[in-house]
Write a protein that holds these residues in place. Structure first.
Motif, PDB file in Angstrom:
ATOM      1  N   ASN A 151       3.032 108.773  14.740  1.00 34.34           N
ATOM      2  CA  ASN A 151       2.723 108.878  13.317  1.00 34.34           C
ATOM      3  C   ASN A 151       2.164 110.250  12.972  1.00 34.34           C
ATOM      4  OD1 ASN A 151       3.558 106.259  12.867  1.00 34.34           O
ATOM      5  ND2 ASN A 151       1.508 105.397  13.031  1.00 34.34           N
ATOM      6  N   LEU A 152       1.365 110.808  13.870  1.00 36.01           N
ATOM      7  CA  LEU A 152       0.801 112.133  13.644  1.00 36.01           C
ATOM      8  C   LEU A 152       1.906 113.181  13.627  1.00 36.01           C
ATOM      9  CD1 LEU A 152      -1.668 113.903  13.285  1.00 36.01           C
ATOM     10  CD2 LEU A 152      -1.963 113.929  15.774  1.00 36.01           C
ATOM     11  N   ALA A 153       2.847 113.079  14.570  1.00 34.90           N
ATOM     12  CA  ALA A 153       3.976 114.010  14.604  1.00 34.90           C
ATOM     13  C   ALA A 153       4.784 113.912  13.321  1.00 34.90           C
ATOM     14  CB  ALA A 153       4.857 113.732  15.816  1.00 34.90           C
ATOM     15  N   ALA A 154       5.051 112.691  12.861  1.00 38.16           N
ATOM     16  CA  ALA A 154       5.830 112.494  11.633  1.00 38.16           C
ATOM     17  C   ALA A 154       5.120 113.103  10.429  1.00 38.16           C
ATOM     18  CB  ALA A 154       6.090 111.009  11.414  1.00 38.16           C
ATOM     19  N   SER A 155       3.804 112.964  10.366  1.00 43.26           N
ATOM     20  CA  SER A 155       3.038 113.531   9.250  1.00 43.26           C
ATOM     21  C   SER A 155       3.110 115.050   9.254  1.00 43.26           C
ATOM     22  CB  SER A 155       1.580 113.070   9.329  1.00 43.26           C
ATOM     23  OG  SER A 155       1.474 111.676   9.153  1.00 43.26           O
ATOM     24  N   LEU A 157       5.404 116.962  10.633  1.00 45.82           N
ATOM     25  CA  LEU A 157       6.771 117.422  10.379  1.00 45.82           C
ATOM     26  C   LEU A 157       7.145 117.294   8.909  1.00 45.82           C
ATOM     27  CD1 LEU A 157       8.492 115.893  13.530  1.00 45.82           C
ATOM     28  CD2 LEU A 157       8.260 118.331  13.034  1.00 45.82           C
ATOM     29  N   SER A 158       6.551 116.345   8.224  1.00 50.05           N
ATOM     30  CA  SER A 158       6.855 116.158   6.800  1.00 50.05           C
ATOM     31  C   SER A 158       5.986 117.029   5.905  1.00 50.05           C
ATOM     32  CB  SER A 158       6.685 114.693   6.409  1.00 50.05           C
ATOM     33  OG  SER A 158       5.322 114.310   6.496  1.00 50.05           O
ATOM     34  N   GLY A 159       4.987 117.713   6.510  1.00 49.87           N
ATOM     35  CA  GLY A 159       4.118 118.583   5.728  1.00 49.87           C
ATOM     36  C   GLY A 159       2.957 117.874   5.065  1.00 49.87           C
ATOM     37  N   ARG A 160       2.731 116.599   5.418  1.00 51.84           N
ATOM     38  CA  ARG A 160       1.598 115.892   4.838  1.00 51.84           C
ATOM     39  C   ARG A 160       0.288 116.419   5.424  1.00 51.84           C
ATOM     40  NH1 ARG A 160       5.091 111.432   5.722  1.00 51.84           N
ATOM     41  NH2 ARG A 160       3.893 110.733   7.529  1.00 51.84           N
ATOM     42  N   PRO A 161      -0.764 116.531   4.632  1.00 55.46           N
ATOM     43  CA  PRO A 161      -2.045 117.044   5.140  1.00 55.46           C
ATOM     44  C   PRO A 161      -2.629 116.111   6.195  1.00 55.46           C
ATOM     45  CG  PRO A 161      -2.312 116.174   2.925  1.00 55.46           C
ATOM     46  CD  PRO A 161      -0.840 116.196   3.190  1.00 55.46           C
ATOM     47  N   ALA A 246      11.085 126.712  17.713  1.00 49.64           N
ATOM     48  CA  ALA A 246      10.612 127.690  16.735  1.00 49.64           C
ATOM     49  C   ALA A 246       9.103 127.578  16.666  1.00 49.64           C
ATOM     50  CB  ALA A 246      11.240 127.437  15.363  1.00 49.64           C
ATOM     51  N   HIS A 247       8.435 128.698  16.428  1.00 52.17           N
ATOM     52  CA  HIS A 247       6.975 128.718  16.456  1.00 52.17           C
ATOM     53  C   HIS A 247       6.404 128.545  15.057  1.00 52.17           C
ATOM     54  CE1 HIS A 247       3.021 129.463  17.993  1.00 52.17           C
ATOM     55  NE2 HIS A 247       2.827 130.465  17.140  1.00 52.17           N
ATOM     56  N   ALA A 248       5.405 127.690  14.945  1.00 52.74           N
ATOM     57  CA  ALA A 248       4.657 127.502  13.701  1.00 52.74           C
ATOM     58  C   ALA A 248       3.261 128.069  13.914  1.00 52.74           C
ATOM     59  CB  ALA A 248       4.591 126.020  13.338  1.00 52.74           C
ATOM     60  N   ARG A 249       2.948 129.139  13.237  1.00 57.97           N
ATOM     61  CA  ARG A 249       1.646 129.790  13.427  1.00 57.97           C
ATOM     62  C   ARG A 249       0.514 128.942  12.869  1.00 57.97           C
ATOM     63  NH1 ARG A 249       1.845 135.818  11.323  1.00 57.97           N
ATOM     64  NH2 ARG A 249      -0.234 135.731  12.264  1.00 57.97           N
ATOM     65  N   ARG A 250       0.804 128.160  11.836  1.00 61.76           N
ATOM     66  CA  ARG A 250      -0.184 127.273  11.240  1.00 61.76           C
ATOM     67  C   ARG A 250       0.417 125.876  11.121  1.00 61.76           C
ATOM     68  NH1 ARG A 250      -0.919 129.140   5.579  1.00 61.76           N
ATOM     69  NH2 ARG A 250       1.353 129.239   5.775  1.00 61.76           N
ATOM     70  N   LEU A 251      -0.426 124.885  10.926  1.00 61.39           N
ATOM     71  CA  LEU A 251       0.068 123.523  10.766  1.00 61.39           C
ATOM     72  C   LEU A 251       0.993 123.417   9.562  1.00 61.39           C
ATOM     73  CD1 LEU A 251      -3.096 121.331  11.531  1.00 61.39           C
ATOM     74  CD2 LEU A 251      -1.309 122.114  13.095  1.00 61.39           C
ATOM     75  N   ALA A 252       0.676 124.184   8.514  1.00 62.80           N
ATOM     76  CA  ALA A 252       1.503 124.129   7.309  1.00 62.80           C
ATOM     77  C   ALA A 252       2.901 124.687   7.538  1.00 62.80           C
ATOM     78  CB  ALA A 252       0.815 124.904   6.181  1.00 62.80           C
ATOM     79  N   ASP A 253       3.074 125.466   8.616  1.00 67.06           N
ATOM     80  CA  ASP A 253       4.379 126.062   8.906  1.00 67.06           C
ATOM     81  C   ASP A 253       5.282 125.150   9.727  1.00 67.06           C
ATOM     82  OD1 ASP A 253       3.516 128.372   7.627  1.00 67.06           O
ATOM     83  OD2 ASP A 253       2.762 129.275   9.489  1.00 67.06           O
ATOM     84  N   ILE A 254       4.770 124.002  10.137  1.00 64.78           N
ATOM     85  CA  ILE A 254       5.543 123.122  11.037  1.00 64.78           C
ATOM     86  C   ILE A 254       6.852 122.654  10.406  1.00 64.78           C
ATOM     87  CG2 ILE A 254       5.527 120.831  12.111  1.00 64.78           C
ATOM     88  CD1 ILE A 254       2.676 121.391  13.036  1.00 64.78           C
ATOM     89  N   PRO A 255       6.892 122.219   9.132  1.00 65.30           N
ATOM     90  CA  PRO A 255       8.181 121.798   8.564  1.00 65.30           C
ATOM     91  C   PRO A 255       9.231 122.910   8.582  1.00 65.30           C
ATOM     92  CG  PRO A 255       6.383 120.977   7.215  1.00 65.30           C
ATOM     93  CD  PRO A 255       5.770 121.925   8.199  1.00 65.30           C
ATOM     94  N   ALA A 256       8.828 124.144   8.267  1.00 66.42           N
ATOM     95  CA  ALA A 256       9.778 125.256   8.269  1.00 66.42           C
ATOM     96  C   ALA A 256      10.254 125.556   9.685  1.00 66.42           C
ATOM     97  CB  ALA A 256       9.130 126.503   7.654  1.00 66.42           C
TER      98      ALA A 256
END
Length: 380
Positions: A151-155, A157-161, A246-256
């Motif tokens: 569930n944490l991974a899904a959140s 990946l979807s960009g939910r806080p 692909a690298h996500a520098r921040r949590l907010a970058d994970i969807p991209a």
């Protein structure tokens, strides 16, 4: 007592059991989100086979005017426990039964009133036993931890806080596809492989994983090599899988980052690159050529005259893939070196480019990529 209309309905439904089972699972996948997270091998293989077996058992009990025996119920109960190992929540496991019954009801004819009553009786026999077996299996697993990580991974990946202290500051997002298995391996082999991969990944601290289709998505925390985690999947599978990161520098970058990794994975597979982990830098030229442009069209046009000569395209592809090594390319094609030389000469005659000249070779390699991408888009 079973009426003649009910027997007619049973006789009509038995030959359609496979078709109806597939419709049941398709309906469940459409209406129960948790099932869409299962690999295609489980969803389209095991679950359809299980649904067919349960449906045929139900029809048998109607035809013979009796309740199912404990022995007959053993397999459906065991399959319910397996869903716990797949990480499905109990409500999703139980909801599949009334949904499947609804599909069967819609497709039934004849004495539907009797069939409906028998179906309710049958569900009353099966569902409590499945729930009990599921809960027992869940008690034997670290199920809550697995569900929490999924569930944490899904959140993420979807960009939910997400507010969690145990998260890393940055992640590598890895997407991968499990290798296809030969038909001789059977549907159980695909399911067992999926579970083995999940079990191994669950042992990796900090790694978050969710599955979908015939592959999965990993969130690998900074400080842990994504290549090393992906290689664990390879070891479990017994051969290399195609993956991208692909690298996500921040949590907010994970969807991209997830979208980028998905594009790279799709590109590697459409171009039939050897199975391994790819990053954007590995396929930068190919990634750029994948964007429609006049330059891509011009490059692809170079090889269009070879479309009627697939053996020449194969020769050029093998030569480029081998790093312009004639011996390796000839061996890959199972032909003599002289035959390869002749075919490359024909490529030069038709296209005007000599694959043995460095400048022309680079042009032909780019043309090959553009040609493959264009053909893939047309066929897709």
């Amino acid at each position: 007592m079973v009426t003649m209309l009910a027997m007619d309905a049973v006789d009509a439904l038995f030959p359609r059991a496979g078709e109806i089972a597939a419709a049941m699972i398709a309906r469940c996948a459409a209406e129960i989100p948790a099932y869409r997270l299962l690999p295609a091998s489980v969803l389209e293989g095991d679950l359809v086979a299980n649904a067919r077996a349960v449906f045929e058992l139900f029809l048998t009990t109607v035809a013979e005017d009796r309740r199912p025996t404990e022995r007959e119920l053993a397999l459906p109960i065991a399959w319910g426990a397996e869903r716990a190992r797949d990480g499905l929540p109990l409500d999703a496991v139980l909801k599949i039964y009334p949904l499947a019954a609804s599909v069967a009801w819609d497709l039934a004819a004849g004495d539907r009133a009797l069939l409906g009553a028998r179906m309710l009786d049958f569900l009353g026999e099966v569902m409590p036993r499945v729930a009990s077996a599921y809960l027992k299996e869940r008690d034997d697993l670290d199920w809550e931890r697995r569900e929490d990580r999924q569930n944490l991974a899904a959140s993420l990946l979807s960009g939910r806080p997400v507010r969690r202290r145990d998260l890393a500051e940055s992640y590598d997002v890895v997407v991968f596809h499990l290798p296809s298995l030969p038909a001789s391996a059977g549907s159980r082999a695909a399911t067992d492989l999926f579970r083995a991969v999940r079990s191994d990944l669950d042992s990796q601290p900090g790694v978050l994983v969710t599955f979908k289709g015939d592959g999965g998505v990993l969130l690998v925390p900074a400080g842990m090599a994504a290549e090393a985690v992906a290689s664990r999947v390879d070891r479990v599978c017994g051969r290399a899988c195609t993956a991208a990161a692909a690298h996500a520098r921040r949590l907010a970058d994970i969807p991209a980052a997830h979208a980028e990794a998905g594009e790279v994975l799709g590109l590697a597979e459409s171009l039939r690159r050897p199975p391994r982990l790819y990053r954007l830098a590995d396929l930068a030229i190919e990634y750029q050529l994948a964007r429609p442009s006049p330059a891509r069209e011009a490059l692809a046009a170079v090889l269009v005259p070879l479309a009627e000569h697939p053996h020449l395209i194969d020769a050029l592809r093998a030569f480029v893939t081998s790093g312009y090594n004639r011996g390796e390319a000839a061996t890959a094609l199972n032909i003599h070196r002289n035959t390869l030389t002749y075919r490359l000469g024909r490529v030069q005659l038709i296209t005007g480019y000599d694959a043995t000249r460095p400048e022309d070779a680079r042009h032909l390699a780019a043309a090959m990529t553009a040609y493959d991408i264009s053909r893939q888009e047309l066929s897709g």
